[in-house]
Design a protein around this motif. Structure first.
Motif, short mmCIF file in Angstrom:
data_model
loop_
_atom_site.label_atom_id
_atom_site.label_comp_id
_atom_site.label_asym_id
_atom_site.label_seq_id
_atom_site.Cartn_x
_atom_site.Cartn_y
_atom_site.Cartn_z
N LEU A 1 0.93 -1.17 -0.05
CA LEU A 1 -0.10 0.15 0.03
C LEU A 1 0.82 1.27 0.15
CD1 LEU A 1 -2.67 1.58 0.45
CD2 LEU A 1 -2.43 1.23 2.77
N HIS A 2 2.00 1.42 0.80
CA HIS A 2 2.77 2.58 0.98
C HIS A 2 3.46 2.83 -0.22
CE1 HIS A 2 2.64 1.73 5.42
NE2 HIS A 2 1.56 2.23 5.25
N THR A 3 3.96 1.95 -0.94
CA THR A 3 4.80 1.81 -2.29
C THR A 3 3.66 2.45 -3.18
OG1 THR A 3 6.36 0.14 -1.68
CG2 THR A 3 6.14 0.78 -4.13
N ARG A 4 2.64 1.89 -3.26
CA ARG A 4 1.72 2.18 -4.30
C ARG A 4 0.91 3.70 -4.17
NH1 ARG A 4 -1.50 -1.84 -3.25
NH2 ARG A 4 -3.07 -0.86 -2.15
N HIS A 5 0.77 3.99 -2.96
CA HIS A 5 0.55 5.43 -2.75
C HIS A 5 1.44 6.50 -3.02
CE1 HIS A 5 -0.19 8.84 0.30
NE2 HIS A 5 -1.22 8.93 -0.19
N GLY A 6 2.67 6.13 -2.60
CA GLY A 6 3.77 7.04 -3.05
C GLY A 6 4.04 7.19 -4.38
N ALA A 7 3.94 6.07 -5.14
CA ALA A 7 4.32 6.04 -6.43
C ALA A 7 3.30 6.79 -7.16
CB ALA A 7 4.20 4.81 -7.10
N VAL A 8 1.84 6.81 -6.94
CA VAL A 8 0.92 7.57 -7.52
C VAL A 8 1.04 9.03 -7.20
CG1 VAL A 8 -1.82 8.23 -7.61
CG2 VAL A 8 -0.74 5.69 -7.66
N LEU A 9 1.36 9.27 -5.81
CA LEU A 9 1.69 10.83 -5.65
C LEU A 9 2.65 11.44 -6.55
CD1 LEU A 9 1.29 10.74 -1.70
CD2 LEU A 9 -0.26 12.02 -3.59
N THR A 10 3.71 10.44 -6.70
CA THR A 10 5.15 11.06 -7.33
C THR A 10 4.47 11.21 -8.78
OG1 THR A 10 6.34 9.83 -5.41
CG2 THR A 10 7.33 10.41 -7.57
N CYS A 11 4.00 10.31 -9.41
CA CYS A 11 3.70 10.60 -10.67
C CYS A 11 3.01 11.55 -11.06
CB CYS A 11 2.65 9.19 -11.34
SG CYS A 11 3.52 7.70 -11.48
N ALA A 12 2.18 12.04 -10.06
CA ALA A 12 1.23 13.26 -10.33
C ALA A 12 2.27 14.45 -10.41
CB ALA A 12 0.26 13.35 -9.16
N GLU A 13 3.29 14.72 -9.25
CA GLU A 13 4.26 15.54 -9.09
C GLU A 13 5.18 15.73 -10.22
OE1 GLU A 13 3.87 18.08 -7.05
OE2 GLU A 13 2.43 17.24 -5.63
N VAL A 14 5.67 14.53 -10.65
CA VAL A 14 6.56 14.52 -11.89
C VAL A 14 6.11 14.81 -13.03
CG1 VAL A 14 8.30 13.27 -13.12
CG2 VAL A 14 8.11 12.85 -10.50
N ALA A 15 4.85 14.54 -13.42
CA ALA A 15 4.19 14.89 -14.60
C ALA A 15 3.87 16.09 -14.79
CB ALA A 15 2.84 14.03 -14.85
N HIS A 16 3.61 16.95 -13.55
CA HIS A 16 3.23 18.24 -13.76
C HIS A 16 4.75 19.29 -13.75
CE1 HIS A 16 1.44 21.87 -11.73
NE2 HIS A 16 1.09 22.01 -12.98
N SER A 17 5.54 18.60 -13.02
CA SER A 17 6.84 19.23 -13.04
C SER A 17 7.42 19.52 -14.60
CB SER A 17 7.87 18.71 -11.91
OG SER A 17 8.76 19.28 -12.16
N LEU A 18 7.19 18.22 -15.24
CA LEU A 18 7.93 18.23 -16.57
C LEU A 18 6.95 18.78 -17.62
CD1 LEU A 18 8.97 14.46 -16.82
CD2 LEU A 18 10.40 16.41 -16.43
N TYR A 19 5.78 19.02 -17.33
CA TYR A 19 4.67 19.82 -18.17
C TYR A 19 5.13 21.36 -17.98
CZ TYR A 19 0.94 22.94 -19.10
OH TYR A 19 0.05 24.07 -19.71
#
Length: 1140
Positions: free
Chosen positions: A560-578
């Motif tokens: 659960l912790h890995t999954r939760h952290g990965a989804v949050l990070t996907c959101a932040e990294v995608a927006h940052s690269l945009y």
């Protein structure tokens, strides 16, 4: 000490409040000098005077403690003043005419100084001449070791005696003729001192510590060392007989261990060496490591290391690393480094290669290594220092073996205690130059693991102390080694902390991906995702090629912790690269290829298919995917018209609909994440063109959300109210009245439904909608805020300021009032900037008056918020002048509350708030509402609020006593407040308490000059109406006090008041009867003329002698007698109507 170091004679002594030295630290909370010299001298000089007064004596002691405690962090500032302080106190001690209690008091003051400065510094100032030995010894004859009130005396005497032991004369020369009479002999001074030391080593107070100091100074004297063997034998026997399982045993062992440690620390090696092995063997047999007494284990480690140093000859190892400058800044200066002579380690043959190391040293080192793993930090720290000291006297080869043994502590089979102790030991070895550069390749990997050490235990984790100690190792290494020695390891160590430099960016990104986004603590995962948002812009190609594939695979993890952290990070990294692509004017596809975009789009469906939105884990995933939706929407992902949008919309709506199933601690965060996601989703995917809604994409969305506002679940109402407030303007266009009406319905409180949180969120949503749609005076009510709906919006928000709902959580209506105040501020400022003509004078007056009422109420936080809103609206101004028109009494308000002082006032402090807010009582427009708020504060329960609000009210009343018109106006307003709030216990009960205070303080004495003054007649009428048929004991008690206060008014009012009090003397509640009798008795003592002098004594006797809590039939006769004496008609019982 010279006189010039003290304050000049005759100079005025500043009080603590006035002294510039005392009251103001120089900078950073520190002092530049001892600024309390004058007061301290005065305190010490008054000791004989305060001795007889217990209160004055305790006050002097407490004040001296306060003065000294200020210098706990800078005790060296006391040094220039220690001598005269000691001299003043020792004059008392050495004066043979001083009472015993005064001597004890002087020693208490000496101990306070010692506690702050430390006995080692203070000890040197004691007189230590030959003539001082005998008087100090004689003082011990009057001491009782069991007197726990005078332990400071014994502690200081032992320290003083230890100082006299330093005289360079043989003690036998002080004995004189020991044979005073034939057959009798007195004890020598040497034996007396030894006897005193031994007796105080086993006491239970702090004198035990001073006795150990005395032993170390005395036994190590050249003329006394022959007694060392006997003393050590006595100490070891006592130690062996004691048990750490009893309190007495612990005390005894503590004293013995302290004494032994001090002797082996201060004694000459040649004198102590013959006994070291015996002491070590005895210490091993005591099994102290099995004790749960931290202090005993610490003292054991301390003694063991001193024994180890005794076994080894004192020497400085020539093989140790020759350190450069101890300044970290200097070590890092490359220019300075190039000029310095290289000081790298050069292996040299040990000059004492044949030096024989005793076999006991191996046992010492083994015990110190075990001490590194102790469960208490102080023991581990002592063991680490012992490792460093002992290793410094070993040959290089053996010292290197010690380093290897320390490195064995860093095994994952060891506990966090061993890791922590190992770090401390490495820091000590490095600091002392005993950890040679060839060992750094072995040490640095260990430190890297320690820097990230964390072990989960239950619902928390351990390891913060290990990480702190590892940082200490890094600091110690930076000071200990030349830069070129650490250069190969700097990047590896610093990569975990420094990401601002290009060479550290990738290691930092990898560290966060590997260690932190799957951390068990959700806050760490969120912060790591935000950190990656900033970092990936430093390495965009690396992030797109390496980071995203890892993240997308982690979103499918079963953890659960890995999954939760990965989804949050996907959101932040995608927006940052945009954002980076926009800044560089490049297509997003340069950083996010089609594979990544498809992977991001599939995250929701994968979680839905695996049913991972359910249960407690589902809470985390819902929040994370809402963050993902928001960031992908802000990143303008090409998903318009895609089925994933419907899936996202379902998730948001379902989350808001089922908020009541979410745990309370996560509810607010999930609600905010869903609402933010909805706003971004609608703005990006529900518009055909800028500012125009896509009818197909959002069909019926507003209507569905409005229907959810009628849900029987409070949290559902909260969620959809906030959701409506977050909708973009194009979705609200044409539906504004419908949406506002739906939210207005939520703000209404009914008897069967009390949803304070949903009302609060609806109020917030109304203000946010107004900000979204904007203002246009001539617009249509369904499009913008305009003439057609502004009054209704203001009415809704102002009505919410009357929400005083309470439940088991207290005044939950305060949440609604706070939100209403904020919303009124936002709306008024919006109108004032864009369309000030929409703010009508009556509306503005009502807003300002309601805010003034809230600013005078009893809850500190909400009072401060109301004052902030009030001041913001008052002082808000634009280029054309004040933003908010029609503020009542603006000129007077700007004088009472100048803009320059607005930020300096702490409105949460009653002492600052009420003196200011009561000034509004002089302004007619505000008087009613301020009185309404003050009534709740003056009649409240919080002591500080009641005191300062009452004082401020009395100050105002005193100022209008000579202005009959102002007093009449004030009285009329007060009666109006009372009448408007009859039977409203929230206001009426504290209002009665306030009236009692005002009558008792003489606020209405002017009205006593006129019989049956209208104010008094009306007040009596309201009090009777408020208490009629009431069974509220608190209200009745308050009304009794008011009735008694009104007895001072002459005429028919007084007779009616007495009748009410006599009726209460036969109230069904005994407590009310007793209270009435007591207060009437006090009233007759206070106000003369209420009762004729001829009957006063009998009335007082009846009131005081009657047991008013007896049966009513017995009490009624006494009451009727009082009626006859006071000339009041006897009350008649009203027969109850017969029941047919």
């Amino acid at each position: 000490m010279g006189v010039g170091q003290d304050p000049a004679a005759g100079a005025p002594e500043d009080s603590p409040e006035d002294s510039p030295e005392d009251g103001a630290p120089a900078r950073g909370g520190t002092f530049e000098a001892f600024g309390d010299s004058a007061e301290t001298r005065a305190l010490l000089g008054r000791l004989p005077e305060v001795l007889g007064d217990c209160a004055a004596r305790e006050s002097a002691l407490q004040r001296f403690r306060v003065i000294m405690d200020k210098y706990q962090q800078q005790p060296h500032l006391l040094d220039p003043h220690l001598e005269w302080m000691m001299n003043l106190l020792l004059e008392i001690v050495q004066d043979k005419t001083s009472p015993a209690d005064l001597v004890h008091l002087a020693f208490k003051f000496l101990y306070i100084i010692t506690k702050v400065r430390g006995y080692k510094t203070f000890l040197r100032l004691f007189p230590h001449e030959v003539a001082d030995v005998q008087p100090v010894l004689d003082m011990f004859t009057n001491q009782n070791p069991k007197d726990h009130e005078t332990w400071e005396t014994r502690y200081m005497l032992l320290l003083w005696l230890s100082m006299t032991c330093l005289i360079p004369f043989d003690f036998t020369r002080l004995d004189g003729n020991l044979h005073t009479q034939p057959g009798q002999a007195r004890m020598s001074i040497t034996d007396r001192i030894l006897q005193i030391a031994q007796s105080y080593l086993v006491v239970s107070d702090k004198a035990r510590d001073a006795a150990a100091v005395l032993v170390s100074k005395f036994i190590t004297r050249p003329d006394v060392k022959q007694k060392m063997a006997d003393f050590l034998d006595w100490s070891l026997c006592t130690l062996a007989r004691s048990s750490f399982q009893t309190i007495e045993g612990v005390i005894t062992m503590d004293g013995m261990l302290q004494a032994l440690a001090q002797i082996f620390k201060h004694g000459k090696r040649d004198d102590c060496l013959p006994y070291a092995a015996t002491v070590l063997k005895c210490l091993d047999g005591c099994r102290i490591p099995d004790s749960n007494q931290t202090l005993l284990r610490k003292l054991r480690v301390k003694l063991v290391q001193r024994l180890g140093l005794t076994f080894l000859k004192p020497r400085v190892a020539k093989w140790r690393y020759q350190r450069g400058c101890r300044s970290l800044a200097a070590n890092l200066q490359a220019s300075t480094q190039s000029q310095r002579e290289a000081r790298t380690h050069v292996e040299t043959p040990d000059s004492e290669e044949g030096y024989d190391v005793p076999e006991e040293v191996e046992s010492v080192i083994e015990q110190l290594l075990v001490g590194l793993k102790d469960k208490d930090t102080v023991v581990r720290w002592s063991a680490a220092k012992g490792i460093g000291r002992v290793a410094g006297r070993l040959p290089q080869e053996l010292a290197d073996d010690v380093v290897g043994s320390v490195l064995d502590c860093f095994s994952f089979q060891e506990t966090d205690n061993a890791w922590h102790g190992g770090c401390l030991a490495l820091a000590e070895l490095g600091r002392r130059g005993l950890l040679l550069p060839p060992r750094l390749p072995d040490v640095v990997p260990v430190i890297l693991r320690a820097l990230t050490y964390e072990e989960k235990r239950g619902a928390c984790s351990v390891g913060d102390n290990v990480r702190d100690a590892a940082c200490y190792v890094c600091w110690a290494f930076a000071r200990a080694y030349e830069p070129q020695e650490l250069k190969p390891f700097v990047a590896e160590i610093s990569s975990m902390f420094i990401a601002g430099f290009p060479e550290y960016t990738r290691p930092m990104i990898d560290h966060l991906l590997t260690m932190k986004i799957s951390h068990w603590d959700g806050v760490i995962r969120e912060l790591s995702a935000k950190a990656l948002h900033n970092l990936v812009q430093q390495a965009p190609e690396y992030s797109a090629a390496q980071v995203f594939p890892r993240l997308l695979s982690m979103t499918r993890s079963t953890d659960l912790h890995t999954r939760h952290g990965a989804v949050l990070t996907c959101a932040e990294v995608a927006h940052s690269l945009y954002r980076l692509a926009v800044q560089e004017d490049r297509p997003v596809a340069d950083y996010l290829d089609e594979t990544v975009v498809q992977g991001l789009k599939q995250i929701h469906q994968q979680l839905y298919d695996r049913q991972l939105y359910r249960g407690l884990g589902g809470e985390l995933m819902r929040q994370a995917v809402c963050v993902l939706i928001e960031n992908l929407s802000l990143s303008k992902m090409p998903f318009k018209g895609d089925a994933v949008i419907d899936g996202w919309q379902w998730l948001i709506s379902d989350t808001l609909r089922n908020l009541h199933h979410v745990s309370s601690h996560s509810r607010q965060q999930i609600k905010e994440a869903a609402v933010s996601a909805l706003a971004a989703l609608c703005s990006e995917y529900y518009t055909e063109e800028p500012g125009k809604a896509d009818s197909a994409g959002q069909e019926g969305l507003v209507e569905k959300y409005l229907a959810e506002l009628r849900s029987p679940e409070e949290m559902t109402r909260c969620g959809f109210a906030m959701a409506l407030g977050a909708l973009p303007g194009f979705l609200l266009r044409g539906r504004l009245q419908q949406v506002l009406a739906g939210l207005r319905a939520v703000t209404l409180s009914s008897e069967d439904v009390s949803f304070a949180e949903s009302r609060r969120d609806a109020v917030k949503a109304i203000a946010r909608i107004c900000q979204t749609v904007g203002v246009r005076a001539e617009g249509t009510p369904d499009e913008v805020v305009c003439k057609g709906n502004v009054s209704q919006i203001y009415g809704t928000l102002l009505d919410c300021l009357r929400d005083y709902t309470t439940d088991s959580r207290g005044d939950v209506g305060a949440w609604v009032r706070e939100a209403a105040m904020t919303s009124l501020m936002d709306l008024t400022l919006l109108l004032g900037r864009d369309q000030p003509e929409l703010i009508e004078a009556p509306t503005c007056q009502r807003v300002m008056c309601c805010l003034a009422q809230q600013a005078s109420e009893k809850i500190d936080h909400f009072r401060a918020h109301a004052a902030h809103v009030f001041m913001t609206l008052l002082h808000s101004a634009g280029p054309a002048g004040p933003t908010v028109p029609h503020v009542p009494h603006r000129a007077e308000l700007e004088q009472l509350f100048p803009r320059s002082e607005a930020a300096a006032v702490n409105w949460t402090a009653p002492s600052q708030a009420f003196p200011r807010i009561t000034q509004l009582l002089g302004l007619p427009a505000y008087r009613y509402h301020v009185l309404l708020g003050l009534a709740v504060s003056v009649g409240g329960l919080t002591e500080s609020t009641v005191r300062h609000s009452t004082q401020s009210l009395f100050v105002h009343m005193k100022g209008i006593q000579n202005d009959p018109q102002a007093l009449e106006s004030f009285g009329g307003t007060l009666l109006q407040v009372f009448e408007d709030n009859l039977l409203n216990d929230r206001v009426s009960v504290p209002l009665l308490k306030m009236l009692d205070q005002m009558l008792a303080n003489g606020c209405f004495d002017v009205f006593t000059a006129e019989e049956d003054h209208p104010f008094c007649v009306k007040l009596l009428e309201l009090c009777k109406a408020e208490t009629s048929k009431s069974k509220d004991v608190q209200k009745l008690r308050s009304s009794i006090a008011v009735f008694c206060g009104m007895a001072q008014f002459p005429g028919g009012v007084r007779r009616k008041v007495l009748l009410q009090l006599l009726l209460l003397l036969c109230h069904p509640f005994p407590v009310i009867r007793k209270t009435t009798a007591s207060q009437v008795y006090e009233m007759l003592l206070t106000y003369s003329g209420v009762v004729g002098a001829d009957v006063l004594d009998e009335v007082m006797a009846v009131l005081s002698d009657t047991a008013w809590d007896l049966e009513l039939l017995l009490v009624r006769g006494h009451r009727n007698r009082l009626c006859d004496l006071l000339g009041v008609p006897r009350p008649q019982l009203v027969p109850k109507p017969a029941v047919r």
